[in-house]
Design a protein around this motif. Structure first.
Motif, PDB file in Angstrom:
ATOM      1  N   CYS A  87      -9.069  -1.979 -10.978  1.00  0.00           N
ATOM      2  CA  CYS A  87      -9.677  -1.063 -10.011  1.00  0.00           C
ATOM      3  C   CYS A  87     -10.049   0.299 -10.610  1.00  0.00           C
ATOM      4  O   CYS A  87     -10.588   1.161  -9.908  1.00  0.00           O
ATOM      5  CB  CYS A  87      -8.722  -0.842  -8.828  1.00  0.00           C
ATOM      6  N   ASP A  89      -7.670  -0.798  -0.985  1.00  0.00           N
ATOM      7  CA  ASP A  89      -8.344  -2.058  -0.638  1.00  0.00           C
ATOM      8  C   ASP A  89      -8.573  -2.897  -1.892  1.00  0.00           C
ATOM      9  O   ASP A  89      -8.389  -4.118  -1.882  1.00  0.00           O
ATOM     10  CB  ASP A  89      -9.684  -1.773   0.039  1.00  0.00           C
ATOM     11  N   CYS A  90      -8.988  -2.238  -2.956  1.00  0.00           N
ATOM     12  CA  CYS A  90      -9.205  -2.937  -4.226  1.00  0.00           C
ATOM     13  C   CYS A  90      -7.899  -3.517  -4.744  1.00  0.00           C
ATOM     14  O   CYS A  90      -7.849  -4.659  -5.195  1.00  0.00           O
ATOM     15  CB  CYS A  90      -9.819  -1.982  -5.244  1.00  0.00           C
ATOM     16  N   THR A 131      -6.923   6.688  -2.864  1.00  0.00           N
ATOM     17  CA  THR A 131      -7.685   6.631  -1.610  1.00  0.00           C
ATOM     18  C   THR A 131      -7.526   5.275  -0.932  1.00  0.00           C
ATOM     19  O   THR A 131      -7.020   4.312  -1.519  1.00  0.00           O
ATOM     20  CB  THR A 131      -9.177   6.868  -1.894  1.00  0.00           C
ATOM     21  N   ASP A 132      -8.002   5.203   0.310  1.00  0.00           N
ATOM     22  CA  ASP A 132      -7.950   3.931   1.054  1.00  0.00           C
ATOM     23  C   ASP A 132      -8.809   2.868   0.376  1.00  0.00           C
ATOM     24  O   ASP A 132      -8.450   1.685   0.356  1.00  0.00           O
ATOM     25  CB  ASP A 132      -8.445   4.143   2.493  1.00  0.00           C
ATOM     26  N   GLU A 133      -9.952   3.302  -0.184  1.00  0.00           N
ATOM     27  CA  GLU A 133     -10.822   2.357  -0.878  1.00  0.00           C
ATOM     28  C   GLU A 133     -10.115   1.777  -2.097  1.00  0.00           C
ATOM     29  O   GLU A 133     -10.247   0.582  -2.406  1.00  0.00           O
ATOM     30  CB  GLU A 133     -12.126   3.037  -1.313  1.00  0.00           C
ATOM     31  N   TYR A 134      -9.371   2.625  -2.776  1.00  0.00           N
ATOM     32  CA  TYR A 134      -8.635   2.165  -3.958  1.00  0.00           C
ATOM     33  C   TYR A 134      -7.550   1.162  -3.549  1.00  0.00           C
ATOM     34  O   TYR A 134      -7.335   0.148  -4.234  1.00  0.00           O
ATOM     35  CB  TYR A 134      -8.003   3.353  -4.688  1.00  0.00           C
ATOM     36  N   GLU A 147       0.830  -1.211   0.000  1.00  0.00           N
ATOM     37  CA  GLU A 147       0.000   0.000   0.000  1.00  0.00           C
ATOM     38  C   GLU A 147       0.862   1.259   0.000  1.00  0.00           C
ATOM     39  O   GLU A 147       0.620   2.208  -0.752  1.00  0.00           O
ATOM     40  CB  GLU A 147      -0.916   0.005   1.226  1.00  0.00           C
ATOM     41  N   LYS A 190      -6.821  -6.648  -2.902  1.00  0.00           N
ATOM     42  CA  LYS A 190      -7.611  -7.825  -3.267  1.00  0.00           C
ATOM     43  C   LYS A 190      -7.060  -8.509  -4.521  1.00  0.00           C
ATOM     44  O   LYS A 190      -7.198  -9.714  -4.690  1.00  0.00           O
ATOM     45  CB  LYS A 190      -9.070  -7.429  -3.491  1.00  0.00           C
TER      46      LYS A 190
END
Length: 551
Positions: free
Chosen positions: A340, A187-188, A182-185, A169, A191
């Protein structure tokens, strides 16, 4: 007219042999007085010459130099001295095991420290901001590795996975400063990390090798401590009343009989000590399994698991992984964008490439394999020597502490007088003392402290058995094993590990798989206690019947 001469003759015959000496004069008690005083007792009331021994309760009731008080004091002294012998013998074993633990622990910690230091020394010049802005990630990794080794409740595989995730990250953001990620990105991206393999094969390879090495090292170090602790606790077990009497008769009754120079018969001593240490001898089987298991793991540490190479090169594997990410940055970024989506362009200025990577520095691993090899060889030698400790303890105490005579000596103290000792020597362990002629042993009542230590040996042997095949017993579902009485022969090889399914992905409380027993140890002890239960049932029926008759 013949009454007086015959009466006088009979009186002479009756008194002469009772003194155990060819002369009719009462023997001096000087030697016993000297010994008694040396033991710290007052000489007040100690006979100057032999007296009649009808008052004796432990020693033979012939002519004696010991009063009832002396006999009691000698009995208490013999108990404390025997317990001291046990503790001294135990301390020697404890010292050996503790020294082995200290040597390995020092080696392993030094290996980890050198790897961490090498990382801190080399990474700033190798990676610039990629390292300096992520120092905590690396420190946290080594901190988690140390905590695991010190037996903290940590899932090692999860800790390694967490490290690679955090590192990915942070490095992805630093390698793509022109984007607002972003944090959401992130996370993707994480994965899809397994699919893209941004660090190459390093995370997977290191996880397998490091996990096996750490599991083996941790279990190995713990094995020495458990062994030492078992010896300490068992050495503190008090001797029984029956044992006290037998030891007194062995060690001090010859002095009371005026035979201070006569050594105890060797076989007589063996029967006394085997009776006193009947419960301790039952440790032998599980103790041998523990020693064998430690030797097996030692071979793994210096062999297939190659602790020196794996632990000593952790920093190099991390460097390899980061370099792989840098070299394949464009390809990996493209794959992440495909999965993503494209992140927004950042309004902040981008860093130049040379700030992210400042040229390559060659990392070298300084092997300490010869030191590890010597460490393992020394440990294996000591462990092999300790295998028979519990069953050779009686003969060791008799020869070195009690100073018994040779086995063929027919002029030794046999418990009654100077002569041969005829009874056979008993076998080892509680069950074999049922006909011990010297110590009354209740084979239906095993010592609970020692039974608990037998179980500790089983648990540790089971953990080593799992470590031998790379399984960490702390993170396995052991409910089936815990619900019953346990399993097999304490896994002298690698049997235990095959029974348990590994579940490293779920953090669980630390548990121990308790192996089942095979006719020895606690189950064996409980089965021997059944006659007592039958007797209680019989007495209960008898009482009920008596009450019925009284009505």
């Amino acid at each position: 007219m013949r009454v007086f001469p015959w009466g006088f003759w009979l009186l002479c015959v009756a008194s002469a042999p009772a003194r155990g000496d060819s002369g009719s004069k009462a023997r001096s008690c000087a030697e016993v007085r000297q010994l008694y005083g040396a033991k710290g007792f007052s000489l007040s009331g100690v006979p100057q010459a032999e007296i009649s021994g009808e008052h004796l309760r432990i020693c033979p009731q012939g002519y004696t130099c010991c009063t009832s008080e002396m006999e009691e004091n000698f009995a208490n002294k013999s108990r404390s001295e025997f317990e001291a012998m046990m503790k001294e013998a135990g301390r020697s074993v404890q010292a050996t095991l503790t020294a082995q633990h200290r040597s390995f622990d020092s080696y392993f910690q030094d290996l980890l420290n050198k790897s961490e230091k090498a990382l801190y020394d080399a990474f700033p010049s190798m990676y610039g901001e990629l390292y300096t802005q992520n120092v905590k990630v690396f420190k946290d990794l080594y901190s988690e590795l140390r905590r695991y080794y010190r037996s903290s409740n940590i899932n090692l595989e999860e800790a390694l996975n967490e490290f690679w995730t955090r590192l990915l990250e942070r490095l992805f953001k630093l390698l793509n400063p022109q984007y607002h990620i972003t944090d959401e990105y992130l996370d993707c991206m994480v994965k899809h990390a397994e699919q893209h393999r941004p660090f190459g094969e390093v995370p997977r390879d290191l996880k397998v090798k490091a996990t096996r090495a750490f599991i083996a090292a941790r279990s190995y170090a713990q094995g020495f401590l458990v062994g030492s602790d078992v010896v300490k606790k068992v050495s503190q077990v008090s001797v029984s009343h029956e044992c006290t009497r037998a030891i007194m008769k062995l060690m001090y009754c010859p002095h009371c009989r005026g035979m201070s120079s006569v050594k105890p018969c060797n076989n007589y001593c063996l029967n006394v000590v085997k009776g006193c240490l009947a419960n301790q001898a039952d440790l032998s089987t599980e103790w041998k399994y523990l020693m064998d298991s430690l030797i097996g793991v030692a071979d793994r540490i210096d062999g297939p698991y190659n602790v020196d190479t794996v632990i000593g090169t952790i920093h190099m594997r991390i460097a390899e992984a980061i370099s792989n990410l840098q070299e394949n940055k464009d390809s990996i970024t493209s794959k992440v964008f495909q999965g993503c989506g494209n992140p927004k362009i950042s309004t902040k200025g981008s860093s130049s490439e040379d700030k992210k990577r400042r040229g390559k520095v060659t990392l070298e691993a300084k092997s300490s394999a010869p030191a590890l090899e010597m460490l393992v060889l020394d440990a294996k030698g000591n462990l092999t020597a300790l295998k028979t400790y519990w069953i050779t303890l009686p003969s060791s105490l008799c020869s070195k502490k009690v100073m018994a005579s040779s086995a063929s000596d027919d002029k030794c103290w046999n418990g009654m007088t100077k002569g041969s000792y005829l009874p056979e020597v008993m076998g080892d362990g509680l069950a074999n003392q049922i006909n011990n002629p010297e110590v009354e042993v209740d084979i239906t009542k095993p010592d609970m402290t020692i039974r608990q230590q037998i179980m500790q040996l089983k648990i540790m042997t089971n953990r080593l058995g799992n470590a031998n095949i790379g399984n960490d017993v702390d993170f396995q579902d052991t409910s089936d094993d815990m619900s019953g009485s346990g399993s097999g022969d304490s896994c002298p090889d690698d049997v235990c590990g095959k029974r348990l399914s590994k579940s490293p992905s779920t953090r669980q409380p630390e548990t121990h798989a308790i192996p089942k027993q095979s006719g020895h140890g606690v189950n064996g002890a409980s089965s021997r206690s059944l006659p007592s239960a039958s007797l209680l049932l019989f007495l209960l029926v008898a009482v009920i019947a008596a009450q019925h008759l009284w009505r």
